[in-house]
Write a protein that holds these residues in place. Sequence first.
Motif, PDB file in Angstrom:
ATOM      1  N   ARG A  24      -5.421  -1.337  -3.426  1.00 42.11           N
ATOM      2  CA  ARG A  24      -6.740  -0.695  -3.375  1.00 42.11           C
ATOM      3  C   ARG A  24      -7.774  -1.537  -4.115  1.00 42.11           C
ATOM      4  O   ARG A  24      -8.908  -1.715  -3.645  1.00 42.11           O
ATOM      5  CB  ARG A  24      -6.670   0.708  -3.988  1.00 42.11           C
ATOM      6  CG  ARG A  24      -6.023   1.751  -3.088  1.00 42.11           C
ATOM      7  CD  ARG A  24      -6.276   3.162  -3.611  1.00 42.11           C
ATOM      8  NE  ARG A  24      -5.648   3.366  -4.917  1.00 42.11           N
ATOM      9  CZ  ARG A  24      -4.414   3.798  -5.088  1.00 42.11           C
ATOM     10  NH1 ARG A  24      -3.655   4.065  -4.026  1.00 42.11           N
ATOM     11  NH2 ARG A  24      -3.932   3.963  -6.300  1.00 42.11           N
ATOM     12  N   LEU A  68      -5.058   2.760   2.932  1.00 47.39           N
ATOM     13  CA  LEU A  68      -6.256   2.197   2.317  1.00 47.39           C
ATOM     14  C   LEU A  68      -7.494   2.576   3.106  1.00 47.39           C
ATOM     15  O   LEU A  68      -7.434   3.217   4.156  1.00 47.39           O
ATOM     16  CB  LEU A  68      -6.125   0.673   2.230  1.00 47.39           C
ATOM     17  CG  LEU A  68      -4.945   0.173   1.392  1.00 47.39           C
ATOM     18  CD1 LEU A  68      -4.798  -1.325   1.552  1.00 47.39           C
ATOM     19  CD2 LEU A  68      -5.138   0.533  -0.069  1.00 47.39           C
ATOM     20  N   ASN A  69      -8.644   2.138   2.608  1.00 50.02           N
ATOM     21  CA  ASN A  69      -9.914   2.439   3.251  1.00 50.02           C
ATOM     22  C   ASN A  69     -10.072   1.694   4.558  1.00 50.02           C
ATOM     23  O   ASN A  69      -9.501   0.634   4.758  1.00 50.02           O
ATOM     24  CB  ASN A  69     -11.086   2.054   2.329  1.00 50.02           C
ATOM     25  CG  ASN A  69     -11.077   2.828   1.041  1.00 50.02           C
ATOM     26  OD1 ASN A  69     -10.975   4.050   1.047  1.00 50.02           O
ATOM     27  ND2 ASN A  69     -11.171   2.126  -0.076  1.00 50.02           N
ATOM     28  N   GLY A  90       0.804  -1.215   0.000  1.00 47.17           N
ATOM     29  CA  GLY A  90       0.000   0.000   0.000  1.00 47.17           C
ATOM     30  C   GLY A  90       0.837   1.265   0.000  1.00 47.17           C
ATOM     31  O   GLY A  90       0.437   2.288  -0.560  1.00 47.17           O
ATOM     32  N   TRP A 106      -8.636  -4.584  -1.967  1.00 46.32           N
ATOM     33  CA  TRP A 106      -9.512  -4.267  -0.845  1.00 46.32           C
ATOM     34  C   TRP A 106     -10.942  -4.014  -1.306  1.00 46.32           C
ATOM     35  O   TRP A 106     -11.903  -4.472  -0.691  1.00 46.32           O
ATOM     36  CB  TRP A 106      -8.972  -3.070  -0.077  1.00 46.32           C
ATOM     37  CG  TRP A 106      -9.857  -2.695   1.066  1.00 46.32           C
ATOM     38  CD1 TRP A 106     -10.575  -1.560   1.205  1.00 46.32           C
ATOM     39  CD2 TRP A 106     -10.153  -3.495   2.214  1.00 46.32           C
ATOM     40  NE1 TRP A 106     -11.296  -1.586   2.363  1.00 46.32           N
ATOM     41  CE2 TRP A 106     -11.057  -2.758   3.000  1.00 46.32           C
ATOM     42  CE3 TRP A 106      -9.733  -4.765   2.636  1.00 46.32           C
ATOM     43  CZ2 TRP A 106     -11.552  -3.258   4.203  1.00 46.32           C
ATOM     44  CZ3 TRP A 106     -10.235  -5.252   3.829  1.00 46.32           C
ATOM     45  CH2 TRP A 106     -11.123  -4.507   4.594  1.00 46.32           C
ATOM     46  N   ASP A 107     -11.088  -3.289  -2.426  1.00 48.68           N
ATOM     47  CA  ASP A 107     -12.428  -3.021  -2.953  1.00 48.68           C
ATOM     48  C   ASP A 107     -13.122  -4.318  -3.361  1.00 48.68           C
ATOM     49  O   ASP A 107     -14.344  -4.443  -3.243  1.00 48.68           O
ATOM     50  CB  ASP A 107     -12.349  -2.073  -4.157  1.00 48.68           C
ATOM     51  CG  ASP A 107     -11.999  -0.648  -3.762  1.00 48.68           C
ATOM     52  OD1 ASP A 107     -12.026  -0.341  -2.550  1.00 48.68           O
ATOM     53  OD2 ASP A 107     -11.670   0.160  -4.660  1.00 48.68           O
TER      54      ASP A 107
END
Length: 288
Positions: free
Chosen positions: A194, A240-241, A183, A197-198
């Motif tokens: 990313r 990241l989120n 990341g 993770w999405d």
Amino acid sequence: MTDEDLYVDGDSARWAFGTGFTDPLHGVDQAVPESVDAEGLAACCLALGDDALVSAQRLAEWCTRAPELEEELALANIGLDLLGQARLLYSRAGQVDGTGRGEDAYAYFRDADDFRNVRLAELPCGDFAFTVARLLVLSVWRLAVCEALTAAPDPVLSAIAAKSVKELAYHRRYAAEWAVRLGGGTAESAGRMRAAWDALAPWLDELLTDRTAERLGAHPSAVAARTRAELSHVLAGAGLNRPGDAASRGTSASSMPGSGRDGAHTPQLAPLLAELQSVARAHPDASW
């Protein structure tokens, strides 16, 4: 120096096989306590065993394909840890569900509809970033479950959980280190993390709402809170989120009715099991 020391880095169990080879059930009373619902215990062992077996099989797919030899060995040994957990859990399930089945019967002679693993475990490996992200999520969540189960009223499950905690702590550390490295790396590696993770975020709810081990001490709200907190910490370091931020972006999980715990799986599970089970089913009377 003991044999176990050969597999330990310094004062910590660094390696996936660093917890030694002592039988974790040595001296443990195998009888099911009267206060424990045998059916619920068997269902819990079966579900957690399926999670571990399917995860191990996916990790095995990285053999000869990992970015570096060191990572190939690490992923293979993490898979072996999970396979060991599955064997212990299946054995306990066979002891208490009234069937007397052994671990091979659970692993090799059930169809996809009979498996009770969470669906995140069965998704295809994708790239290395997706494997790291999935390993991070499953390790953090499973560690929270097993830590709670060390106080389970069934002494056998408690002992299995205690052994698993040591292994899962390493799995979490390995995945977290790679998540932060990718990341915070190049634009390419960050973009892949990313995307990973999405892709997996929509599948989180199945884990965070799982009630399989609730009556044995792993309360869903506590497990979910622990999982979210640890993921948030790692994902922040990776840029990241946070858990849940991307949950609404995907529709793969929400468009599928049911749950893996109920036998509702993605189309990817059956081919994975066919490969895993092919030799055993071709020679069902063989001794392994």
